[in-house]
Design an enzyme around this catalytic site. Structure first.
Site, short mmCIF file in Angstrom:
data_model
loop_
_atom_site.label_atom_id
_atom_site.label_comp_id
_atom_site.label_asym_id
_atom_site.label_seq_id
_atom_site.Cartn_x
_atom_site.Cartn_y
_atom_site.Cartn_z
N ASP A 94 0.78 -1.41 0.08
CA ASP A 94 0.00 -0.11 -0.02
C ASP A 94 0.73 1.21 -0.07
O ASP A 94 2.05 1.25 0.59
CB ASP A 94 -0.92 0.11 1.40
CG ASP A 94 -1.96 -1.15 1.47
OD1 ASP A 94 -2.03 -1.61 0.27
OD2 ASP A 94 -2.30 -1.33 2.39
N1 URA Z 1 -1.20 -6.03 3.89
C1 URA Z 1 -1.62 -4.73 3.97
O1 URA Z 1 -2.70 -4.53 4.29
N2 URA Z 1 -1.08 -3.75 3.07
C2 URA Z 1 -0.07 -3.91 2.25
O2 URA Z 1 0.62 -3.14 2.07
C3 URA Z 1 0.52 -5.38 2.56
C4 URA Z 1 0.02 -6.33 3.09
#
Ligand code: URA
Length: 228
Positions: A94
């Site tokens: 993310d």
């Molecule tokens: N899980 C998440 O919630 N975000 C990420 O970026 C990776 C795994």
């Protein structure tokens, strides 16, 4: 190998800057087997690799994409050579997740590393809003329902404060760690990937810095992807 563009390579050959097994070659349309023949550009050997893998310490605020009209992408953190090699992120982190992101130009390798079929482990260090109880831990490890299906078995190592720890997953659903913590009425406040297929984030890389994988790391990755 990302050293220059095709048209620049043709010009370099015409200038006499390219040798094949030590012999200057002025034509750019010559066919060679790059595994067996030594090519040099301006006197420097060109190391042929069929695929390239890079480790990036992803900073906050960048999206895991090759281009985007609004946001900064992780590709902007690499150099011109990497862009020419056509690297793309192997899975996504993310925008606000930091840490270990692999980028490659090998589609098959990438697919195998992110497909749950190969059970490649990814380890996330997280902090959350409130302490996790033993029943929370059991649910997180045993599986919570996301998108109508149980998540695959996970491993959770809690720190003493019970508000931080390491969660090991073998799949990568959208916002998986955040949604798993939400499923036990909690909230992730910090998320960092620290390991991918037993490759740990190089602590000498500052956020935003990257390096090529070593040969040993590449073979660990290929073994995890069942390509070796
Ligand atoms: N899980 C998440 O919630 N975000 C990420 O970026 C990776 C795994």
């Amino acid at each position: 190998m990302g050293i220059c563009s095709r048209s620049e390579a043709a010009k370099a050959a015409r200038r006499g800057d390219v040798t094949v097994d030590g012999v200057t070659v002025r034509r750019a349309d010559m066919h060679i087997d790059p595994e067996r023949i030594r090519v040099a550009f301006c006197g420097q050997d060109v190391i042929y690799k069929s695929a390239v893998v890079v480790m990036l310490n992803k900073p906050d605020g960048y999206i895991s994409a090759t281009e985007d009209a609004r946001d900064h992408t992780v590709l902007e953190l690499l150099d011109e050579r990497c862009r020419r090699l056509g690297l793309f992120p192997c899975g996504r982190l993310d925008r606000d997740t930091v840490g270990l992101l692999l980028l490659t130009n090998d589609g098959d390798l990438c697919h195998r590393l992110i497909s749950p079929k190969h059970k490649v482990e990814k380890v996330y260090y997280f902090k959350c809003q409130s302490p996790l109880s033993d029943p929370d831990r059991e649910r997180l490890e045993g599986g919570v329902v996301l998108d109508g299906r149980l998540t695959l078995p996970a491993k959770l190592k809690l720190r003493d404060d019970r508000m931080s720890g390491e969660l090991t997953l073998t799949e990568g659903k959208f916002h998986q760690v955040k949604r798993m913590l939400e499923a036990v009425d909690n909230k992730v406040t910090y998320l960092e990937r620290i390991e991918f297929a037993s490759i740990t984030l190089d602590q000498t890389l500052a956020r935003g810095e990257w390096r090529y994988l070593t040969a040993d790391e590449e073979s660990v990755l290929r073994r995890a992807a069942e390509l070796e």
